[in-house]
Design an enzyme around this catalytic site. Structure first.
Site, PDB file in Angstrom:
ATOM      1  N   TYR A 142       0.921  -1.240   0.228  1.00  0.00           N
ATOM      2  CA  TYR A 142       0.139  -0.300  -0.061  1.00  0.00           C
ATOM      3  C   TYR A 142       0.942   1.246   0.037  1.00  0.00           C
ATOM      4  CZ  TYR A 142      -4.654  -2.084   0.666  1.00  0.00           C
ATOM      5  OH  TYR A 142      -5.826  -2.571   0.637  1.00  0.00           O
ATOM      6  N   LYS A 192       3.219 -15.139   1.633  1.00  0.00           N
ATOM      7  CA  LYS A 192       3.646 -16.287   0.529  1.00  0.00           C
ATOM      8  C   LYS A 192       5.064 -16.415   0.406  1.00  0.00           C
ATOM      9  CE  LYS A 192       1.562 -17.143  -3.007  1.00  0.00           C
ATOM     10  NZ  LYS A 192       1.079 -18.519  -3.367  1.00  0.00           N
ATOM     11  N   ASP A 249      -6.163  -7.327   3.526  1.00  0.00           N
ATOM     12  CA  ASP A 249      -7.267  -6.638   2.951  1.00  0.00           C
ATOM     13  C   ASP A 249      -8.354  -7.825   2.440  1.00  0.00           C
ATOM     14  OD1 ASP A 249      -8.842  -4.380   1.934  1.00  0.00           O
ATOM     15  OD2 ASP A 249      -7.973  -4.693   0.087  1.00  0.00           O
ATOM     16  N   ASP A 253     -12.069  -9.421   4.231  1.00  0.00           N
ATOM     17  CA  ASP A 253     -13.312  -9.309   3.311  1.00  0.00           C
ATOM     18  C   ASP A 253     -13.873 -10.689   3.347  1.00  0.00           C
ATOM     19  OD1 ASP A 253     -13.353  -6.666   2.909  1.00  0.00           O
ATOM     20  OD2 ASP A 253     -13.944  -6.892   0.871  1.00  0.00           O
TER      21      ASP A 253
HETATM   22  C1  IPM Z   1     -10.405  -1.427   3.793  1.00  0.00           C
HETATM   23  C2  IPM Z   1     -10.713  -0.929   2.478  1.00  0.00           C
HETATM   24  C3  IPM Z   1      -9.536   0.188   2.136  1.00  0.00           C
HETATM   25  C4  IPM Z   1      -8.483  -0.640   1.967  1.00  0.00           C
HETATM   26  C5  IPM Z   1      -9.749   1.121   1.024  1.00  0.00           C
HETATM   27  C6  IPM Z   1     -11.137   1.826   1.264  1.00  0.00           C
HETATM   28  C7  IPM Z   1      -8.702   1.956   1.017  1.00  0.00           C
HETATM   29  O1  IPM Z   1     -10.829  -1.914   1.547  1.00  0.00           O
HETATM   30  O2  IPM Z   1     -10.474  -0.948   4.781  1.00  0.00           O
HETATM   31  O3  IPM Z   1     -10.346  -2.841   3.968  1.00  0.00           O
HETATM   32  O4  IPM Z   1      -8.023  -1.081   0.917  1.00  0.00           O
HETATM   33  O5  IPM Z   1      -7.519  -0.980   2.951  1.00  0.00           O
HETATM   34 MG    MG Z   2     -10.963  -3.821   2.323  1.00  0.00          MG
END
Ligand code: IPM
Ligand code: MG
Length: 368
Positions: A142, A192, A249, A253
């Site tokens: 990032y 990884k 990330d 999710d």
């Molecule tokens: C998260 C989101 C963020 C990220 C975005 C909105 C920048 O997906 O908090 O998981 O990628 O970290």
């Molecule tokens: Mg995210």
């Protein structure tokens, strides 16, 4: 009792609606539990861009640095899709994370009994699920340099860099091991290492921190792709998962969706202790700004309210009050109160955002 400085950043989309319910809950804890909050509110994301031409004004950044905890709603929306990358709403959030040095992002995936049928997995795989992903949040791909899009010969090349120092890996590993000690004492580290040097270093440093300072915690390592697979195969094998920024990330999710109800999931982003001895901290629901339902009273405020519960626990050391709030949310669900995201079929009228807030406040009163 100490005074807790709390900065509320409602942001965009459904952020202001879920924050309004959370503010009622905060007021309840001030009135009924005698907790002394000093509350300020400010703009972030598109809402800040509309006023200041930037998704996070310097004064807001300074207020966040001075706060004991920041509570954020959500950022982003289609209105801002065409903005230059440097002023997109998301950049406001990334600036908060980076400048507050919030390196440990705790993302719990907890399956409430009343909602176990919401998962796309079988009930028995997810009922009682309770894991936390600790995602490294201030480094990795990032933020790594070099980055950008440049021209080489007759074509453009997109570049991002995965980069981790030993210190960056060690500090987030410590957070994960410390958290595991308060839970079921197990950590699974994911990278990884089979294809990435940064993954090899990650694995070595996590192991070293473990062997030196946390030998009592059970540590395992997994390649992140196998981890993604195990998360849907048998998610209850995990207690704490620690991983880098990008894998975290994706995996968070995935873990969130295991519970079937994104609208229920809070998160905490913690940094090093500030002068007050409390860690710098930002709390936010995992769901986004959901522009499609914004302003209609359809949003589920539980994730934002549960994010405040995490603030009670991790910033203010009020674990009992956090338990009280989490129990009230569970009681509202058990009583059948459902925002539209928590309804599987048409049947019964859904609760509004404020209706869910009412139910949680009523449960708090009952439990007092
Ligand atoms: C998260 C989101 C963020 C990220 C975005 C909105 C920048 O997906 O908090 O998981 O990628 O970290
Ligand atoms: Mg995210």
């Amino acid at each position: 009792m100490a005074r807790f400085r709390l900065l509320l950043l409602p942001g965009d989309g459904i952020g202001p609606e879920v924050m309004a319910e959370t503010a009622r809950v905060i007021a309840w804890f001030a009135d009924r539990r005698g907790i002394d909050f000093d509350i300020a509110e400010d703009l972030v994301g598109g809402a800040a861009y509309d006023v200041h031409g930037t998704p996070l004004a310097d004064a807001t950044m300074a207020a966040a640095q001075a706060a004991d905890a920041v509570l954020l709603g959500a950022v982003g929306g289609p209105k801002y899709d065409r903005l230059d990358f440097s002023v997109k709403p998301e950049r406001g959030l990334l600036r908060l994370r980076k400048e507050m040095d919030l390196y440990a992002n705790l993302r719990p995936a907890q399956c409430f009994a009343a909602l176990a049928d919401f998962s796309s997995l079988k009930r028995e795989l997810v009922a009682g699920l309770d894991l936390v992903i600790v995602r490294e949040l201030t480094s990795g791909i990032y933020f790594g340099e070099p980055r950008g899009i440049r021209t080489e010969g007759n074509q453009r090349v997109g570049i991002n860099t995965q980069r981790y120092t030993e210190a960056e890996i060690a500090r987030v590993a410590r957070s994960a091991f410390g958290l595991a000690r308060q839970r079921n004492n197990r950590v699974c580290s994911m990278e990884k290492a089979n294809v990435m040097e940064s993954g090899i270093l990650w694995r070595e440093v996590v192991q070293e921190v473990h062997d030196r300072d946390f030998p009592d915690v059970a540590l395992s390592h997994m390649y992140a792709d196998a981890g993604a697979m195990q998360l849907v195969r048998a998610p209850k094998q995990f207690d704490v998962i620690v991983t880098d920024n990008l894998f975290g990330d994706l995996l968070s999710d995935e873990a969130a969706m295991l519970t079937g109800s994104l609208g229920m999931l809070p998160s905490a982003s913690l940094g090093a202790p500030s002068a007050s001895g409390r860690p710098r901290a930002l709390y936010e629901p995992v769901h986004g700004s959901a522009p499609d339902i914004a302003g209609q009273g359809k949003a589920n405020p539980c994730a934002c309210i549960l994010s405040f519960a995490m603030a009670l626990r991790y910033s203010f050391d009020l674990g009992d009050e956090a338990d009280r709030l989490e129990a009230a949310v569970e009681a509202a669900l058990d009583a059948g109160v459902r925002t539209p995201d928590l309804m599987q079929s048409a049947g019964g009228a859904p609760a509004t955002t404020a209706g869910m807030g009412d139910a949680i406040l009523a449960a708090l009163e009952d439990g007092r």
